[in-house]
Design a protein around this motif. Structure first.
Motif, mmCIF file in Angstrom:
data_model
loop_
_atom_site.group_PDB
_atom_site.id
_atom_site.type_symbol
_atom_site.label_atom_id
_atom_site.label_comp_id
_atom_site.label_asym_id
_atom_site.label_seq_id
_atom_site.Cartn_x
_atom_site.Cartn_y
_atom_site.Cartn_z
ATOM 1 N N ALA A 123 0.970 -1.912 -0.317
ATOM 2 C CA ALA A 123 0.520 -0.199 -0.065
ATOM 3 C C ALA A 123 1.051 1.137 -0.148
ATOM 4 C CB ALA A 123 -1.513 -0.067 1.430
ATOM 5 N N PHE A 124 1.708 1.464 1.022
ATOM 6 C CA PHE A 124 2.654 2.357 0.538
ATOM 7 C C PHE A 124 3.875 3.034 -0.797
ATOM 8 C CE2 PHE A 124 6.991 4.350 1.897
ATOM 9 C CZ PHE A 124 6.925 4.927 2.208
ATOM 10 N N ASP A 125 3.672 1.359 -1.008
ATOM 11 C CA ASP A 125 5.140 1.433 -2.193
ATOM 12 C C ASP A 125 4.052 1.923 -3.419
ATOM 13 O OD1 ASP A 125 7.101 1.253 -1.517
ATOM 14 O OD2 ASP A 125 7.066 -0.974 -2.352
ATOM 15 N N THR A 126 2.271 1.824 -2.747
ATOM 16 C CA THR A 126 1.806 1.942 -4.063
ATOM 17 C C THR A 126 1.002 3.464 -4.218
ATOM 18 O OG1 THR A 126 0.582 -0.190 -4.908
ATOM 19 C CG2 THR A 126 -1.032 1.667 -5.357
ATOM 20 N N LEU A 127 1.101 3.981 -3.311
ATOM 21 C CA LEU A 127 1.061 5.433 -2.916
ATOM 22 C C LEU A 127 1.955 6.850 -2.973
ATOM 23 C CD1 LEU A 127 -2.484 6.706 -2.167
ATOM 24 C CD2 LEU A 127 -1.081 6.520 -0.299
ATOM 25 N N PHE A 128 2.663 6.118 -2.396
ATOM 26 C CA PHE A 128 4.267 6.819 -2.201
ATOM 27 C C PHE A 128 5.285 6.609 -3.415
ATOM 28 C CE2 PHE A 128 2.038 7.607 2.243
ATOM 29 C CZ PHE A 128 1.722 8.258 1.278
ATOM 30 N N LEU A 129 5.522 5.915 -4.222
ATOM 31 C CA LEU A 129 6.497 5.846 -5.171
ATOM 32 C C LEU A 129 6.863 6.924 -5.906
ATOM 33 C CD1 LEU A 129 7.832 2.386 -5.917
ATOM 34 C CD2 LEU A 129 8.501 4.260 -5.101
ATOM 35 N N GLY A 130 5.233 7.484 -6.583
ATOM 36 C CA GLY A 130 4.766 8.516 -7.625
ATOM 37 C C GLY A 130 5.501 10.298 -6.741
ATOM 38 N N PHE A 131 5.663 10.630 -5.078
ATOM 39 C CA PHE A 131 6.150 11.360 -4.568
ATOM 40 C C PHE A 131 7.772 11.690 -5.139
ATOM 41 C CE2 PHE A 131 3.542 12.571 -0.765
ATOM 42 C CZ PHE A 131 2.332 12.161 -1.387
ATOM 43 N N VAL A 132 7.598 13.003 -5.816
ATOM 44 C CA VAL A 132 9.144 13.808 -5.648
ATOM 45 C C VAL A 132 9.472 14.531 -4.520
ATOM 46 C CG1 VAL A 132 10.159 15.279 -7.127
ATOM 47 C CG2 VAL A 132 8.939 14.037 -7.964
ATOM 48 N N PRO A 133 10.464 13.414 -3.747
ATOM 49 C CA PRO A 133 11.383 14.524 -2.401
ATOM 50 C C PRO A 133 12.129 15.555 -2.647
ATOM 51 C CG PRO A 133 12.005 12.016 -2.820
ATOM 52 C CD PRO A 133 11.022 12.295 -3.898
ATOM 53 N N ASP A 134 12.577 16.756 -2.215
ATOM 54 C CA ASP A 134 12.939 18.045 -2.105
ATOM 55 C C ASP A 134 13.734 17.750 -2.184
ATOM 56 O OD1 ASP A 134 10.706 19.146 -1.884
ATOM 57 O OD2 ASP A 134 10.217 19.470 0.190
ATOM 58 N N ASP A 135 15.009 16.881 -1.984
ATOM 59 C CA ASP A 135 16.180 16.852 -2.254
ATOM 60 C C ASP A 135 16.547 16.396 -3.565
ATOM 61 O OD1 ASP A 135 19.326 15.577 -1.895
ATOM 62 O OD2 ASP A 135 18.914 15.193 0.398
#
Lengths: 496, 572
Positions: free
Chosen positions: A213-225
């Motif tokens: 669930a975590f991977d599916t939801l958040f892998l699209g996030f682009v971190p600030d660093d």
């Protein structure tokens, strides 16, 4: 490839556009904070939670279970709902309790099943619980008919309000396994029902792995660093390139097959394409309340089968996979998915229908949940209800504690908690009280969407006392005026 | 999908393919039919498929044509086969064998299978979004762990890259690994596509193994990796019957024998045409039994069949019980290669001190070892804690569930589900103070009696053994309620205790008939159907002729023409 992803993100950020799929940063809100700068209202969110239990055991109703003696606001709290005034503050002003609910039952074997009703035999009422349709009368010789004939409330809502969110809806489940091998689940593990390409009801299976669930939801996030951002962009690019090859090859294979194999592989391919669409969706822009959650790490170890109680076997990992920790991760994900407007609709199953989970670590009692409902002291059973209520309180408090616009995220939510059973007369055995009953049910409601009332104990009126009437009310709260299967009409008392 | 259909399948009485003991089946069928009026006719109606096609008498054509390479293949008994997804167990075996990954990574990330009792029935394998998303994450996890391990990757990649864009090495890897992953050689265009994918990432990341990673990820999600897809070549003069390719036979064979994917040697044998005859398949099957993976797989077959893969005990006790039963299976099937019936009649058992004390048997010399049962009343696998722990109810044994379990699984004589007006969640309550046997008396009344006699009488014959397999003289906490241990298999005879039950089922050739059908089910990923009867009958005869050696049963299953062909599935 990675440059493209970054430039699109930069463009979106630079344009300050209100692309749907971006989280609701304050900058995007209008002056008064109750509407998007582009003119649209803040989105409403719909969440239905579920627990596989009733409000007592075969020994009787659990005393002071989640139904308080007082009607209206300021209700008193029994032990089962002690968490409504605990570590998360006083949630009595947020959570309403609707009692006096029932799903009507067939009264004789083979007899008619009332609209929105269930058969005499218990454990087969997925259909009325979630779609509001009546169970089918079991064919001669069969005790149960598990067929689901309609669409569940969350999917009706998703079709109306999902917009272009990355996930039209999410389905999560905390109970990791069935814990009863050799027995089919028969939809005890599914809350959400949509329609397949042929227009037939189709189960939308929940994700039971927090890791997934975590991977599916958040892998699209682009971190600030910048370095992490580049790595994330590379990973997205890889996934797309890989799925592109998998997709093309699988499509070629589908063309070579016939019959059931062709249909099944096509179904697989369709779901690969859903994944590809998710990867193509605009990544959410971290900022404000919308934050990349800490990686939950590997899932807690899976527990084995569990086929009974007693006998001093509770030191084993049998029948329990740290559902407590799993439930917390899923709650955090639901919360953040709403915050970031990744989805507006979710279902969240804490425990399955007829749950065979070992509840020792959750309740202090050496039982599996289903056996406990039949054989345990009713007072002890409050401890099992209490675990569910503590989880629910945790989630509601998170929504309450998240600012959004002029108010809180919870203000824009319609949240329900549905249980599998109530307690009452048994048409199966003639017993005066059994937990195999859909009489005497109660539901919890939280949120302020659409003018939902906050924090009252409401007794459902006799002409709208199906649990589906609560679901219709929650649907109405998020702007969806619709019947739910055989059930129509909202509960006026649920609205200010 | 529909419940009624599923139950209908489950209650079909066994086919009467066991000609040796037809009277036994006839007697048992009569008893079961009496159990309930509307049990489907054993000879006909109710089957969900396979009624057309070869049927009773072969339609004359036994000419398999030229494509098979085998003379006069016997197409009678060729059954349908559907696409089969790797189970979690198989997926983990495959990545262990292909990539050296021992972590069993799929358990946590893929949805659990339903078991009935086997976990590999393809009609039950639903395609869900959590499955497909889980496979994507799993492929990434496995591939990244793999390329991070210099030893493993050097072994599998098979060449030392001269640089990040060493196309020759990449092509060699794709050709070799692709063949193993997809269980057939790849066409040039397929190799090209994967090499291009790999080289693009190897170059952009300046790392050859970044390319390897994406190739592995793509192959682990490939339709032909996730599913065992059989196509074959249509047999001339036998419409709807297809001869499997050598590679497809190799795949059937390796999943039957090892629960895993064909290795290089097996694929090479397929390529050389060695699997194009039943004799060739038979020889290969025999050879494959020498591999340690066959032992694990045979152990798991028994555990799934008899329901003891997981036990509701402490880890230590569970481990001791699993070890006990695995040791017996290993000894009878592999070390002694003796009659498989000894599994049910073996006079010794493998114990550690904890388990010996648990049973009240003498402790073995040394930490663990074989101990004679003596006059304890125990004998063979049905006396093991593993077996006796299955099908218990809340807080105690359930004679009904135990009896039903033995009927359904051990005897292949499924009991129909309870009638609609029965609430089967709870054991009978009886009057306050009743002994257990008196509480169950309600099951012997009226319409209940027919079915419950089939179940409860079997269960009560084991009642001296509690739900962890310990001997007891009386009901738990009730010294005033002695347990007689008297039981009966209606139609076969009376017995007392697990040893006598085992002897009864062996003497009447019940278990040996049933296990053949169960192995078929596990091998084919579906219940047996009428169309399969000639095949299973022949296998059963071969099993008998071998002196009931289980290894021979597996070889018989593989070494028949029906194993090298498939019948087209009915259109949905």
């Amino acid at each position: 490839m990675s440059a493209l992803t970054l430039s699109r993100r930069t463009f979106l950020r630079g344009a300050g556009g209100v692309a749907i799929g971006l989280p609701l940063l304050d900058i995007m809100l209008g002056e008064h904070g109750d509407a998007l700068a582009g003119g649209g209202a803040l989105p409403s969110r719909f969440l239905l939670c579920f627990g596989g239990f009733g409000l007592g055991t075969d020994q009787g109703p659990s005393p002071n279970n989640l139904v308080p003696p007082e009607i209206g606001p300021g209700y008193s709290l029994g032990p089962a709902v002690a968490a409504f005034d605990g570590p998360y503050g006083d949630l009595r002003s947020e959570i309403s309790i609707v009692s006096g609910l029932a799903i009507p039952s067939q009264t004789t074997y083979g007899g008619p099943i009332p609209p929105g009703g269930r058969g005499v035999n218990f454990h087969a009422h997925t259909n009325p619980l979630f779609t509001g349709n009546a169970s089918l009368v079991p064919p001669p010789g069969d005790s149960h008919d598990y067929t689901v004939t309609g669409v569940s409330s969350d999917q009706i809502v998703a079709a109306a309000i999902a917009g272009d969110t990355n996930f039209a809806s999410l389905q999560y489940r905390a109970q990791a396994l069935l814990y009863n091998s050799g027995v089919y689940a028969y939809w005890r593990d599914v809350m959400s029902w949509g329609l397949d390409a042929g227009g037939q009801p189709e189960p939308l299976y929940p994700v039971a792995s927090p890791r997934q669930a975590f991977d599916t939801l958040f892998l699209g996030f682009v971190p600030d660093d910048p370095r992490k951002a580049a790595a994330a962009a590379l990973e997205i690019g890889k996934r797309k390139s890989i799925l592109d090859v998998v997709d093309r090859r699988m499509g070629g294979m589908v063309d070579r097959l016939g019959g059931a194999d062709k249909a099944k592989l096509q179904e697989h391919l369709d779901k690969i394409r859903t994944l590809e669409q998710q990867l193509d969706a605009t990544p959410p822009n971290v900022g404000g309340q919308c934050q990349l959650l800490r990686d939950p790490g590997p899932d807690p170890a899976l527990g084995g089968d569990f086929a009974g109680d007693g006998g001093g076997v509770y030191d084993a990992n049998a029948g329990y996979s740290d559902e407590h920790a799993r439930a917390r991760v899923f709650a955090d994900l639901v919360h953040m998915a709403f915050v970031c407007d990744l989805t507006r609709v979710g279902t969240y199953m804490y425990t399955m229908m007829q749950s065979f989970m070992n509840v020792l670590q959750l309740s202090g009692h050496e039982y599996q949940l289903h056996d406990m409902t039949h054989s345990a002291n009713a007072f002890y059973f409050n401890d099992v209800i209490a675990w569910h209520m503590e989880q629910f309180a945790y989630l509601v408090a998170k929504l309450r504690d998240t600012p959004e616009g002029d108010g809180t995220l919870l203000d824009h939510c319609a949240v329900g908690f549905l249980t599998e059973a109530g307690g009452g007369y048994s048409y199966e055995t003639g017993a005066a009280y059994t937990t195999h009953s859909t009489d005497g049910m109660a539901m919890l409601v939280a949120g302020g969407a659409g003018g939902l009332v906050r924090g009252e104990h409401i007794v459902a009126p006799a002409n709208a006392n199906h649990t589906g009437n609560v679901l219709v009310s929650l649907m109405r709260a998020v702007g969806v005026e619709s019947d739910l299967g055989d059930v129509s009409g909202h509960i006026p008392g649920l609205f200010v | 999908m529909c419940y009624s259909l599923a139950v209908f399948d489950a209650v079909l009485p066994p086919r009467r393919w066991n000609s040796m003991k037809k009277w036994v089946w006839a007697g048992l069928l009569l008893a079961t039919t009496a159990c309930k009026d509307d049990v489907p006719n054993p000879e006909g109606g109710g089957s969900t498929g396979g009624e057309e096609g070869s049927g009773d008498d072969a339609p004359g054509s036994s000419d398999a044509g030229d494509t098979t390479g085998g003379p006069e293949a016997d197409l009678d008994g060729v059954g349908p086969s559907g696409m089969r997804r790797l189970t979690r167990y198989e997926f983990d075996n495959v990545v262990r064998d292909l990539l050296g990954d021992d972590s069993r990574p799929s358990q946590a990330l893929l949805p659990e299978e339903e078991r009935a009792p086997f976990d590999n029935e393809y009609s039950r394998q639903e395609v869900t979004q959590p499955l497909v998303s889980g496979l994507e994450i799993l492929a990434r996890t496995v591939a990244q762990d793999f390329v991070a391990d210099a030893t493993r990757r050097a072994e599998v990649v098979g060449c030392t890259p001269a640089g990040p864009s060493d196309a020759t090495c990449m092509r060699g890897f794709v050709t070799d690994f692709g063949r193993l992953a997809l269980r057939r050689p790849l066409a040039t265009a397929e190799v090209d596509e994967l090499v291009d994918l790999g080289l693009a990432y190897a170059q952009s990341q300046d790392d050859f193994f970044a390319g390897v990673e994406v190739i592995v990820r793509a192959l682990l999600q490939d339709g032909e990796f996730i599913y065992r897809i059989e196509i074959g070549t249509e047999v001339a003069d036998a419409p709807g019957v297809f001869a499997l390719s050598g590679y497809e036979v190799a795949t059937r064979l390796s999943f039957l024998m090892w629960g895993s994917t064909p290795d290089d040697a097996l694929l090479t044998a397929a390529e050389a045409g060695e699997l194009d005859t039943t004799a060739g398949v038979r020889a290969m099957a025999q050879q494959m039994l020498a591999d340690p993976r066959a032992r694990t797989h045979v152990d798991r077959f028994h555990a799934l069949w008899l329901g003891y893969t997981e036990l509701p005990h402490s880890p230590a006790l569970t481990h001791a019980m699993r070890t006990e039963t695995a040791a017996l299976v290993e000894r009878v099937v592999f070390e002694d290669d003796a009659s498989w019936l000894e599994l049910f009649t073996f006079p010794e058992t493998y114990l550690d001190a904890t388990l010996a004390e648990h049973y009240g048997l003498p402790a073995p010399a040394g930490g663990a070892g074989w101990v004679g049962y003596g006059d304890s009343g125990r004998m063979g696998l049905m006396s093991h804690g593993s077996f006796l722990s299955v099908a218990a109810s809340a807080a105690d044994t359930s004679p009904t569930k135990r009896g039903k379990f033995i009927r359904d699984q051990v005897m292949c004589m499924p009991i129909p589900p309870p009638p609609p007006d029965v609430m089967a969640d709870n054991p009978p309550e009886g009057e306050a103070g009743d002994c257990k046997i008196d509480r169950y008396a309600v099951h012997a009344q009226g319409a209940c009696a027919g079915c419950h006699a089939q179940m409860d009488l079997v269960g009560f014959g084991l009642e001296n053994y509690d739900r962890a397999g310990r001997f007891r003289e009386h009901d738990d906490d009730r010294p005033d309620c002695p347990i007689s241990g008297e039981g009966e298999v209606v139609g076969l005879g009376e017995f007392n205790g697990p040893a006598a039950l085992a002897q009864l089922l062996v003497d009447n050739e019940v278990v040996q008939s049933c296990v053949t059908e169960q192995v078929f089910r596990y091998a084919m990923g579906r219940p047996m159907d009428e169309v399969d009867e000639p095949y299973v009958e022949a296998v059963a005869q071969g099993f008998v002729d071998s002196g009931h050696r289980f290894q021979a049963l597996l070889v018989e299953m593989a070494g028949r023409d029906a194993f090298r062909y498939r019948r087209e599935q009915e259109q949905p």
